[in-house]
Design a protein around this motif. Structure first.
Motif, mmCIF file in Angstrom:
data_model
loop_
_atom_site.group_PDB
_atom_site.id
_atom_site.type_symbol
_atom_site.label_atom_id
_atom_site.label_comp_id
_atom_site.label_asym_id
_atom_site.label_seq_id
_atom_site.Cartn_x
_atom_site.Cartn_y
_atom_site.Cartn_z
ATOM 1 N N LYS A 112 0.836 -1.193 0.000
ATOM 2 C CA LYS A 112 0.000 0.000 0.000
ATOM 3 C C LYS A 112 0.876 1.249 0.000
ATOM 4 N N ARG A 113 0.348 2.321 -0.582
ATOM 5 C CA ARG A 113 1.091 3.584 -0.611
ATOM 6 C C ARG A 113 1.388 4.074 0.802
ATOM 7 N N SER A 114 0.445 3.865 1.712
ATOM 8 C CA SER A 114 0.647 4.310 3.088
ATOM 9 C C SER A 114 1.813 3.571 3.736
ATOM 10 N N THR A 115 1.960 2.282 3.407
ATOM 11 C CA THR A 115 3.073 1.502 3.953
ATOM 12 C C THR A 115 4.411 2.020 3.435
ATOM 13 N N VAL A 116 4.466 2.329 2.134
ATOM 14 C CA VAL A 116 5.698 2.868 1.553
ATOM 15 C C VAL A 116 6.040 4.211 2.191
ATOM 16 N N SER A 117 5.024 5.045 2.434
ATOM 17 C CA SER A 117 5.248 6.345 3.076
ATOM 18 C C SER A 117 5.797 6.169 4.483
ATOM 19 N N GLN A 118 5.280 5.177 5.210
ATOM 20 C CA GLN A 118 5.767 4.917 6.565
ATOM 21 C C GLN A 118 7.221 4.452 6.553
ATOM 22 N N ILE A 119 7.563 3.606 5.579
ATOM 23 C CA ILE A 119 8.945 3.124 5.468
ATOM 24 C C ILE A 119 9.888 4.282 5.158
ATOM 25 N N ALA A 120 9.487 5.142 4.207
ATOM 26 C CA ALA A 120 10.323 6.292 3.853
ATOM 27 C C ALA A 120 10.492 7.229 5.044
ATOM 28 N N ALA A 121 9.411 7.433 5.811
ATOM 29 C CA ALA A 121 9.475 8.315 6.982
ATOM 30 C C ALA A 121 10.395 7.745 8.055
ATOM 31 N N ARG A 122 10.344 6.429 8.257
ATOM 32 C CA ARG A 122 11.205 5.824 9.274
ATOM 33 C C ARG A 122 12.677 5.911 8.885
ATOM 34 N N LEU A 123 12.977 5.642 7.617
ATOM 35 C CA LEU A 123 14.365 5.732 7.164
ATOM 36 C C LEU A 123 14.897 7.156 7.320
ATOM 37 N N LYS A 124 14.044 8.135 7.036
ATOM 38 C CA LYS A 124 14.455 9.531 7.206
ATOM 39 C C LYS A 124 14.670 9.861 8.676
ATOM 40 N N THR A 156 3.393 0.090 -6.133
ATOM 41 C CA THR A 156 2.354 -0.188 -5.144
ATOM 42 C C THR A 156 1.228 -1.040 -5.723
ATOM 43 N N ALA A 157 0.323 -1.453 -4.836
ATOM 44 C CA ALA A 157 -0.780 -2.328 -5.236
ATOM 45 C C ALA A 157 -1.713 -1.659 -6.233
ATOM 46 N N SER A 158 -1.748 -0.326 -6.245
ATOM 47 C CA SER A 158 -2.648 0.393 -7.145
ATOM 48 C C SER A 158 -2.070 0.561 -8.546
ATOM 49 N N GLU A 159 -0.814 0.202 -8.747
ATOM 50 C CA GLU A 159 -0.175 0.372 -10.049
ATOM 51 C C GLU A 159 -0.314 -0.893 -10.888
ATOM 52 N N SER A 160 -0.010 -0.758 -12.167
ATOM 53 C CA SER A 160 -0.240 -1.850 -13.110
ATOM 54 C C SER A 160 0.685 -3.033 -12.828
ATOM 55 N N ALA A 161 0.262 -4.201 -13.323
ATOM 56 C CA ALA A 161 1.070 -5.409 -13.151
ATOM 57 C C ALA A 161 2.414 -5.270 -13.855
ATOM 58 N N ALA A 162 2.446 -4.516 -14.962
ATOM 59 C CA ALA A 162 3.695 -4.332 -15.698
ATOM 60 C C ALA A 162 4.729 -3.598 -14.850
ATOM 61 N N LEU A 163 4.301 -2.550 -14.145
ATOM 62 C CA LEU A 163 5.228 -1.802 -13.293
ATOM 63 C C LEU A 163 5.702 -2.657 -12.121
#
Length: 241
Positions: A195-207, A221-228
């Protein structure tokens, strides 16, 4: 109707390198008229501006996986050959950034892609003989792992387990632990189908932990196409190499 589209596309493609979309289904477009196109080549859907990758060559048409939403691509839309394969921006400018499955910026900062070096996404992996030997450890910061099953720098290591057992925590702790080195190891974290929220949390923690300056996040993320999502690990490997 489709027969007329095929006829028109063949006439145009001889001189212009253009084709026409016949059918769009499940993120893949069937395109007629792209004479001479090669598997893996990039194309652009002219009306919506979305890129695609040729994945299948048939007698009278080609299959193109869409690098974006397939809702934007319509039947009868023109498709243009770009005469190049997939490349992603690489370089130290990506440190501390979040990019998508093909290296485009996914955070709020500007990324000077046009000024950066680009690397092929799909390349042949170097053989065992040409690789550098594993001579020094990569400390994870987790005492049990470092003492019982130490990881070598340059070694492949699989973190396997059921859901919610701490696989991501182990990976993040390893990245954060690199800040203790005088020259931290550059880390690339790939988030596929999260999820986008999970990626945001990971980026925030690393920062927050001071690990962002030597880390790059590739997020499909899960909302993006299978190709990506399919291209994300290849993109991350190209960036890392």
């Amino acid at each position: 109707m489709i027969g007329q589209v095929v006829l028109n596309s063949n006439i145009m493609s001889v001189n212009l390198g253009l084709g026409v979309v016949l059918v769009v289904q499940d993120g893949v477009a069937k395109v007629s008229g792209l004479i001479g196109v090669r598997s893996g080549e990039l194309v652009k859907f002219k009306k919506c501006g979305v890129d695609g990758i040729v994945i299948g060559l048939l007698k009278d048409s080609v299959s193109v996986t869409i690098l974006g939403s397939d809702r934007e691509v319509q039947q009868g839309e023109l498709v243009e050959r770009l005469y190049e394969v997939v490349k992603v921006p690489v370089g130290y400018e990506l440190l501390g950034r979040v990019v998508d499955g093909i290296g485009n910026q996914a955070d709020n900062k500007e990324l000077p892609i046009e000024l950066m070096e680009k690397a092929l996404v799909e390349v042949k992996a170097p053989g065992v003989i040409t690789r550098q030997p594993v001579r020094e450890p990569l400390a994870t910061g987790i005492l049990a792992l470092d003492s019982i099953v130490p990881v070598g720098r340059g070694q492949r290591q699989l973190i396997i387990g059921d859901r919610q057992t701490g696989k991501t925590v182990v990976a993040l702790d390893t990245i954060i632990n690199q800040r203790t080195n005088q020259r931290p190891v550059i880390c690339v974290y790939v988030a596929i189908g999260q999820k986008r929220s999970t990626v945001s949390q990971i980026a925030a923690r690393l920062k927050q932990e001071g690990a962002a300056p030597y880390t790059i996040i590739v997020a499909a993320t899960a909302s993006e196409s299978a190709a990506l999502q399919y291209l994300a690990p290849y993109t991350a490997t190209a960036i890392a190499e």
